[in-house]
Structures are given as C-alpha cells and as structure tokens.
Scaffold this motif. Structure first.
Motif, PDB file in Angstrom:
ATOM      1  N   ASP A  78       0.884  -1.174   0.000  1.00 24.78           N
ATOM      2  CA  ASP A  78       0.000   0.000   0.000  1.00 24.78           C
ATOM      3  C   ASP A  78       0.921   1.224   0.000  1.00 24.78           C
ATOM      4  OD1 ASP A  78      -2.218  -1.715   0.345  1.00 24.78           O
ATOM      5  OD2 ASP A  78      -2.054  -1.601   2.524  1.00 24.78           O
ATOM      6  N   PRO A  79       1.474   1.595  -1.155  1.00 24.25           N
ATOM      7  CA  PRO A  79       2.564   2.585  -1.170  1.00 24.25           C
ATOM      8  C   PRO A  79       2.110   4.030  -0.954  1.00 24.25           C
ATOM      9  CG  PRO A  79       2.021   1.947  -3.395  1.00 24.25           C
ATOM     10  CD  PRO A  79       1.163   1.107  -2.493  1.00 24.25           C
ATOM     11  N   LEU A  80       2.988   4.774  -0.294  1.00 26.73           N
ATOM     12  CA  LEU A  80       2.882   6.220  -0.210  1.00 26.73           C
ATOM     13  C   LEU A  80       4.283   6.768  -0.410  1.00 26.73           C
ATOM     14  CD1 LEU A  80       4.055   7.572   2.676  1.00 26.73           C
ATOM     15  CD2 LEU A  80       2.058   6.444   3.574  1.00 26.73           C
ATOM     16  N   VAL A  81       4.375   8.015  -0.861  1.00 30.05           N
ATOM     17  CA  VAL A  81       5.668   8.650  -1.112  1.00 30.05           C
ATOM     18  C   VAL A  81       5.796   9.848  -0.202  1.00 30.05           C
ATOM     19  CG1 VAL A  81       7.131   9.798  -2.814  1.00 30.05           C
ATOM     20  CG2 VAL A  81       5.639   7.927  -3.527  1.00 30.05           C
ATOM     21  N   ARG A  82       6.916   9.925   0.505  1.00 32.65           N
ATOM     22  CA  ARG A  82       7.229  11.093   1.332  1.00 32.65           C
ATOM     23  C   ARG A  82       8.421  11.800   0.683  1.00 32.65           C
ATOM     24  NH1 ARG A  82       7.937   8.756   5.841  1.00 32.65           N
ATOM     25  NH2 ARG A  82      10.196   8.640   5.811  1.00 32.65           N
ATOM     26  N   VAL A  83       8.288  13.100   0.504  1.00 34.69           N
ATOM     27  CA  VAL A  83       9.395  13.904  -0.009  1.00 34.69           C
ATOM     28  C   VAL A  83       9.887  14.751   1.149  1.00 34.69           C
ATOM     29  CG1 VAL A  83      10.115  15.647  -1.675  1.00 34.69           C
ATOM     30  CG2 VAL A  83       8.441  13.922  -2.342  1.00 34.69           C
ATOM     31  N   GLU A  84      11.188  14.667   1.412  1.00 31.53           N
ATOM     32  CA  GLU A  84      11.805  15.387   2.527  1.00 31.53           C
ATOM     33  C   GLU A  84      12.829  16.375   1.965  1.00 31.53           C
ATOM     34  OE1 GLU A  84      11.857  11.333   5.277  1.00 31.53           O
ATOM     35  OE2 GLU A  84      13.754  12.262   4.675  1.00 31.53           O
ATOM     36  N   ILE A  85      12.856  17.565   2.549  1.00 30.87           N
ATOM     37  CA  ILE A  85      13.876  18.551   2.207  1.00 30.87           C
ATOM     38  C   ILE A  85      14.796  18.667   3.418  1.00 30.87           C
ATOM     39  CG2 ILE A  85      14.354  20.927   1.510  1.00 30.87           C
ATOM     40  CD1 ILE A  85      12.689  19.346  -0.536  1.00 30.87           C
ATOM     41  N   HIS A  86      16.088  18.463   3.194  1.00 31.71           N
ATOM     42  CA  HIS A  86      17.100  18.577   4.241  1.00 31.71           C
ATOM     43  C   HIS A  86      18.019  19.728   3.871  1.00 31.71           C
ATOM     44  CE1 HIS A  86      16.115  14.705   6.174  1.00 31.71           C
ATOM     45  NE2 HIS A  86      15.749  14.378   4.948  1.00 31.71           N
ATOM     46  N   GLY A  87      18.283  20.599   4.819  1.00 33.87           N
ATOM     47  CA  GLY A  87      19.146  21.747   4.580  1.00 33.87           C
ATOM     48  C   GLY A  87      19.166  22.618   5.816  1.00 33.87           C
ATOM     49  N   VAL A  88      19.181  23.958   5.629  1.00 33.76           N
ATOM     50  CA  VAL A  88      19.142  24.846   6.783  1.00 33.76           C
ATOM     51  C   VAL A  88      17.790  24.670   7.475  1.00 33.76           C
ATOM     52  CG1 VAL A  88      20.758  26.507   5.773  1.00 33.76           C
ATOM     53  CG2 VAL A  88      18.301  26.847   5.470  1.00 33.76           C
ATOM     54  N   LEU A  89      17.727  25.063   8.747  1.00 31.39           N
ATOM     55  CA  LEU A  89      16.529  24.835   9.557  1.00 31.39           C
ATOM     56  C   LEU A  89      15.260  25.371   8.901  1.00 31.39           C
ATOM     57  CD1 LEU A  89      15.599  23.630  12.228  1.00 31.39           C
ATOM     58  CD2 LEU A  89      15.964  25.856  13.281  1.00 31.39           C
ATOM     59  N   MET A  90      15.345  26.523   8.268  1.00 28.48           N
ATOM     60  CA  MET A  90      14.182  27.136   7.642  1.00 28.48           C
ATOM     61  C   MET A  90      13.651  26.305   6.461  1.00 28.48           C
ATOM     62  SD  MET A  90      14.038  30.994   6.175  1.00 28.48           S
ATOM     63  CE  MET A  90      13.596  31.951   7.603  1.00 28.48           C
TER      64      MET A  90
END
Length: 183
Positions: A78-90
């Motif tokens: 039962d797939p779902l996709v999570r997109v994460e942004i990693h970088g400065v805190l903001m």
C-alpha cells in the motif's frame, strides 16, 4: 560522524550529497560559505547578498513495480511517497502523498507537493517510498536522495534504492519537477 556500517537516513543523505561528483573526492562549499569577508547565518538565510529563494513543486505521478516488503505470501504493498527537504533549519520540510491500497505494481497518485526553499545551494531532496500500515509503523520500500542543485525540471523517473543503497531494479517513481522563484 557517520557509521558507514549502518544504513539509514544519515547514509542516504551522505550518498546523495556526494552523488553530484560521481561519489569521488569532495564537494566544494557554496561561494557564500567560502567568502571570509561575509558570515553566513543559517538561521537567517535572507540576510545574504545573493539571496534567491525558490519554490520546488513536485508532482508525484506514479510508481512502477514496487517490491513487496512483507514476507506474507498474500501481502500487497500500500505505497505512499514522502518527499523530505534537508538543509538549513528554515528549509527542513516533509510532505507525503496519500497511500494507494493494494497496488505496488503501478500505483497512481497525481499528488502535488510544494516546498519553499530559502538556501537551495544546501538543500537535499529525499524521496522515500513506504508501505502504509494503519496498525503499526510503515515499512520502508525504497528511497532516492539527491542535491536540489542536481535536479532537472520536467518529467523524470526516479530509480529507487534499497536501505543499503543498492538499486532496486526496475522499481521507480515518475514525477514532474518545477522550480520557480519565490515571489
């Protein structure tokens, strides 16, 4: 410090960062971090002289041939996709698509995720596919991480990697990427 013997998010980010130079040598810091006359404050990226925030829009269209992760014979992803942004805190952010019930062969999402990124030179984008489970923690299916500076606009196939960083052939995501200036 990284434990190179333990797969996971830290190693995914490390591998993604160094993918831009063919996984050899080092990656040069952005110019604003190398200039001794100026100080970069990651908490206030808008104070930079060359501040150009962007909007990253990712339409997660579909997936292809996602592997079964549960050892039960009749289990279907039962797939779902999570997109994460990693970088400065903001810039740190996560968004996910809805899950598609019982379809790991060709799930269709057509979900659009939008991120405001204030320091694109330091941002990494991580795509994570999970098997949704309403009673316990979602199971990891695959991931792919790359620097935002290496992303190209338009329709793209993202070939998924396993937990240990090896390719899960022929599993992939089909996405549309758009990068615009933040107004």
């Amino acid at each position: 410090a990284l434990n190179f013997q333990t797969a996971g998010e830290g190693m995914d980010l490390n591998d993604g960062l160094f993918s831009q130079n063919g996984r050899c040598g080092y990656v040069l810091k952005p110019g604003f971090m190398r200039d001794h006359d100026k100080r970069f404050d990651p908490d206030l990226p808008q104070k930079r002289d060359d501040y150009h925030p962007i909007v990253l829009t990712i339409q997660v269209i579909s997936g292809q041939q996602l592997p079964k992760v549960n050892i039960k014979e009749d289990s279907i992803v039962d797939p779902l996709v999570r997109v994460e942004i990693h970088g400065v805190l903001m810039d740190q952010a996560k968004q996910e698509t809805r899950y598609i019930e019982n379809n790991g062969f060709n799930p269709l999402w057509n979900d659009t995720l939008r991120f405001n990124i204030h320091t694109p030179e330091l941002a990494l984008v991580r795509f994570v596919v999970e098997d949704y489970d309403k009673t316990s923690k979602n199971d990891f299916v695959g991931q792919f991480t790359l620097p935002l500076s290496c992303m190209q606009q338009g329709y793209r196939h993202i070939h998924l990697l396993s937990r240990d960083g090896t390719r899960i052939s022929p599993s992939s995501l089909f996405v549309h990427v758009r990068i615009t200036d933040l107004e």
